[in-house]
Design an enzyme around this catalytic site. Sequence first.
Site, short mmCIF file in Angstrom:
data_model
loop_
_atom_site.label_atom_id
_atom_site.label_comp_id
_atom_site.label_asym_id
_atom_site.label_seq_id
_atom_site.Cartn_x
_atom_site.Cartn_y
_atom_site.Cartn_z
N ARG A 1 45.37 35.84 55.25
CA ARG A 1 45.21 34.93 54.11
C ARG A 1 43.78 34.40 54.14
NH1 ARG A 1 48.95 37.00 52.23
NH2 ARG A 1 50.92 36.11 51.48
N HIS B 1 42.88 42.08 47.70
CA HIS B 1 44.20 41.81 48.27
C HIS B 1 45.15 43.02 48.10
CE1 HIS B 1 46.90 38.21 49.52
NE2 HIS B 1 47.34 39.33 50.05
N GLU C 1 41.40 32.82 45.94
CA GLU C 1 41.66 33.98 45.09
C GLU C 1 42.08 33.54 43.70
OE1 GLU C 1 44.43 36.65 47.02
OE2 GLU C 1 43.24 36.61 48.85
C1 GLV Z 1 50.68 40.00 51.07
O1 GLV Z 1 49.65 39.42 51.29
C2 GLV Z 1 51.96 39.58 51.52
O2 GLV Z 1 52.07 38.49 52.09
O3 GLV Z 1 52.93 40.31 51.31
#
Ligand code: GLV
Length: 320
Positions: A239, A286, A268
Amino acid sequence: MARIVITRPLPPEEIDVLRTAHEVVVHDIGPDNGGDEDRIIEALRGADAAITLLDNPVSARVLSACPGLKIVAQCAVGYDNVDVLAAKELQIPVSNTPGVLTDATADFTMALLLAAARRLREADRYLRDGRFRRWEMLELLGTGLSGKTLGIVGLGRIGSAVARRALGFGMRITYHDRGHSNPTKERRVVAHRVDFATLLAESDVITLHCPLNAESRHLIDASALARMKRGAILVNTSRGPVVDEAALVDALRSGHLAAAGLDVFEREPDLHPGLFELDNVVLAPHLGSATRETRRAMARMCVEAVTAALAGLDIPYRVA
Ligand code: GLV
């Protein structure tokens, strides 16, 4: 007939099964089109079940405004956007999608690591700019991985999968994890547990695989970056807020870090503008879990959890 609200389109072939018994409403709510708490409340009002994505703020206020919810099925493994304490208090179950995205995310971590270490972004640009006129001995030299130390922050499912891959590249694996030591897992992935200070000081590459919470927010700040080896590489597929992005830009700009591979960002979908100016960072929007197979499997798990919750059965993949 229950009302199931999905905040953004998911693979339709997985979702259609819900339509045979329920009303399914699919929205298209995100941070780019006013996807704040009010917008989520408006969408979820009167819903019996919700399927949410990682950039939907499912706060205490949202949950309190939707007392009819029998489940919030988060279509991601991370669920830091969901106030699970409030959900527990309000007795609204929450599920996530663990396991099915482990390999996809570990693969993507290695892709970023290799691209950062071998300067793939710069190499691609070099060719497109017409600068490839002859084979050069001293051009675009990267960092070799074999024999180097990989420091993994968080030896959970994804961290372990990265360790297994990195072993194949001849790396020495160390890790730091807040949880208890797990000798079986350590043996399986041949990883040595070290404290955070040692991990920072000894790793040639650090890769982040911890959840975002109060303790991990800005874990990699200016002071941590300064304690990393000169010429080290940072990879983040966890994250964004685990890293102080402004401090990382400084460390990449000064050359203290050789390179970084980033799939996640502090705010983000916005990125620190300095990141766009740097050649030594590989950026992705991401994409850790972004394979067709994995995204379908994630949707399928949400469908299973919602179906169980609406039938009053035990909810699989429940986190709260
Ligand atoms: C992606 O970042 C997830 O947490 O699935």
